[in-house]
Design a protein around this motif. Structure first.
Motif, short mmCIF file in Angstrom:
data_model
loop_
_atom_site.label_atom_id
_atom_site.label_comp_id
_atom_site.label_asym_id
_atom_site.label_seq_id
_atom_site.Cartn_x
_atom_site.Cartn_y
_atom_site.Cartn_z
N PHE A 80 2.47 -2.75 -24.97
CA PHE A 80 1.59 -3.91 -25.10
C PHE A 80 0.53 -3.89 -24.01
O PHE A 80 -0.66 -4.13 -24.29
CB PHE A 80 2.40 -5.20 -25.03
CG PHE A 80 1.56 -6.45 -25.14
CD1 PHE A 80 1.27 -6.99 -26.38
CD2 PHE A 80 1.05 -7.08 -24.02
CE1 PHE A 80 0.49 -8.14 -26.49
CE2 PHE A 80 0.27 -8.22 -24.11
CZ PHE A 80 -0.02 -8.74 -25.36
N LYS A 84 -3.50 -3.85 -24.33
CA LYS A 84 -4.26 -4.97 -23.76
C LYS A 84 -5.39 -4.47 -22.86
O LYS A 84 -6.42 -5.15 -22.73
CB LYS A 84 -3.32 -5.89 -22.97
CG LYS A 84 -3.89 -7.27 -22.70
CD LYS A 84 -4.14 -8.06 -23.97
CE LYS A 84 -4.71 -9.44 -23.70
NZ LYS A 84 -5.07 -10.15 -24.94
N PHE A 91 -1.67 -7.81 -31.46
CA PHE A 91 -0.60 -8.32 -32.30
C PHE A 91 0.57 -7.34 -32.22
O PHE A 91 0.37 -6.14 -32.00
CB PHE A 91 -1.06 -8.44 -33.75
CG PHE A 91 -2.14 -9.46 -33.95
CD1 PHE A 91 -1.83 -10.74 -34.38
CD2 PHE A 91 -3.47 -9.15 -33.70
CE1 PHE A 91 -2.83 -11.69 -34.56
CE2 PHE A 91 -4.48 -10.09 -33.86
CZ PHE A 91 -4.16 -11.37 -34.29
N ALA A 92 1.78 -7.83 -32.39
CA ALA A 92 2.97 -6.99 -32.32
C ALA A 92 3.77 -7.11 -33.61
O ALA A 92 4.05 -8.21 -34.09
CB ALA A 92 3.84 -7.38 -31.14
N VAL A 102 10.00 -7.39 -30.35
CA VAL A 102 8.69 -8.04 -30.26
C VAL A 102 8.85 -9.55 -30.10
O VAL A 102 7.98 -10.20 -29.51
CB VAL A 102 7.78 -7.69 -31.46
CG1 VAL A 102 7.54 -6.19 -31.54
CG2 VAL A 102 8.29 -8.23 -32.78
N ALA A 106 7.14 -11.56 -26.97
CA ALA A 106 6.29 -12.75 -27.11
C ALA A 106 6.74 -13.90 -26.21
O ALA A 106 6.00 -14.88 -26.06
CB ALA A 106 6.27 -13.20 -28.57
N CYS A 111 0.84 -12.80 -26.82
CA CYS A 111 0.54 -12.13 -28.08
C CYS A 111 -0.35 -13.04 -28.93
O CYS A 111 -0.15 -14.25 -28.97
CB CYS A 111 1.83 -11.86 -28.86
SG CYS A 111 2.86 -10.53 -28.23
N ILE A 114 2.83 -12.40 -33.84
CA ILE A 114 3.86 -11.39 -34.06
C ILE A 114 4.27 -11.40 -35.52
O ILE A 114 4.21 -12.43 -36.20
CB ILE A 114 5.08 -11.57 -33.15
CG1 ILE A 114 5.71 -12.97 -33.29
CG2 ILE A 114 4.72 -11.29 -31.70
CD1 ILE A 114 6.99 -13.13 -32.49
N CYS A 182 3.72 -18.62 -30.47
CA CYS A 182 2.55 -17.95 -31.02
C CYS A 182 2.63 -17.89 -32.54
O CYS A 182 3.71 -18.09 -33.13
CB CYS A 182 2.42 -16.55 -30.44
SG CYS A 182 3.72 -15.41 -30.94
#
Length: 258
Positions: A80, A84, A91-92, A102, A106, A111, A114, A182
């Motif tokens: 991640f 970044k 997004f994961a 994931v 988060a 994030c 997800i 998220c």
């Protein structure tokens, strides 16, 4: 200890693209091969895509035996962070154990959203091995895929030590669900012979995300990224990602190595 050779086709993959990054995490006893079709399809839509190979996967079962679940957690966090550096939005996506990883991710990083595919919080067939050290290895059956003539790179047997690491990460993640705020999309297969379908329903009902969707995969079993609904997963995820993305210029891209 010398690392075992990576099985051909099981390597991590990275596709440079625009300012929207997508991290894709494979499941227990899987490899990036199981999510490569997703990755290539997202890359074709212009996204920057990275799928790391988790330690002990895609080499041999003896290397897997030496792994600790904290390594897998750290590898997802590192992946991640790499995205970044290059992307404005990240997004994961995680399948099975990758879904648990994931979700854990988060709870620690921002994030943009997800997506889980048959996220694993329980594997009933493994429960009888909890806190056991014998037998050393457990025979694995055929990958749970409805489509014919589909191959997933996986070991024929897995170490009981690694099974217990999986049981631990699932229990750990279950305890973190109320930290998730998220945007969240959950794909689940009602006919899944590995992870109970109730796992995704439990996650959906427990997370605190205001924006969450639970989507059924009616023509796929557990490894849905290789099954009949894989294109549906891609198109539905694409709409979710577009909805939650702020278009912005990415920083210069460089190759990822691992």
């Amino acid at each position: 200890m010398t690392s075992a050779k990576v099985i051909s086709g099981a390597e991590h993959f990275f596709f440079p693209g625009n300012s929207i990054g997508i991290l894709i995490c494979h499941g227990f006893n899987g490899t990036p091969q199981s999510v490569r079709y997703l990755g290539e399809s997202f890359a074709a839509k212009g996204f920057t895509v990275f799928a790391p190979r988790l330690s002990g996967h895609g080499t041999d079962e003896f290397e897997m035996e030496a792994c600790h679940y904290q390594e897998w957690i750290q590898e997802v966090e590192t992946a991640f962070a790499e995205l970044k550096k290059r992307c404005t939005n990240v997004f994961a996506i995680g399948q099975s154990m990758g879904g648990a990883l994931v979700i854990d991710l988060a709870t620690k990083v921002a994030c943009d959203g997800i997506i889980t595919i048959n996220a694993a919080l329980q594997v009933p067939d493994y429960e009888k091995y909890r806190n056991k050290s014998f037998p050393r290895f457990i025979l694995e059956g055929k990958p749970d895929i409805k489509a014919d003539n589909v191959k997933e790179i996986a070991y024929d047997r897995v170490p009981i030590k690694a099974v217990n690491q999986l049981l631990t990460i699932m229990e750990h993640t279950d305890a973190q669900l109320q930290k998730i705020i998220c945007p969240f999309m959950l794909f689940h297969s009602p006919e899944d012979h590995v992870v109970p379908d109730s796992c995704s329903h439990h996650i959906y009902e427990t997370v605190l995300s205001d924006d969450k969707e639970l989507i059924s995969l009616e023509d796929s079993y557990h490894v849905a990224s290789l099954d009949h609904d894989k294109d549906y997963i891609i198109e539905t995820s694409y709409r979710f990602i577009q909805k939650h993305t702020n278009q912005a210029k990415s920083v210069p891209l460089t190759s990822l190595t691992k």
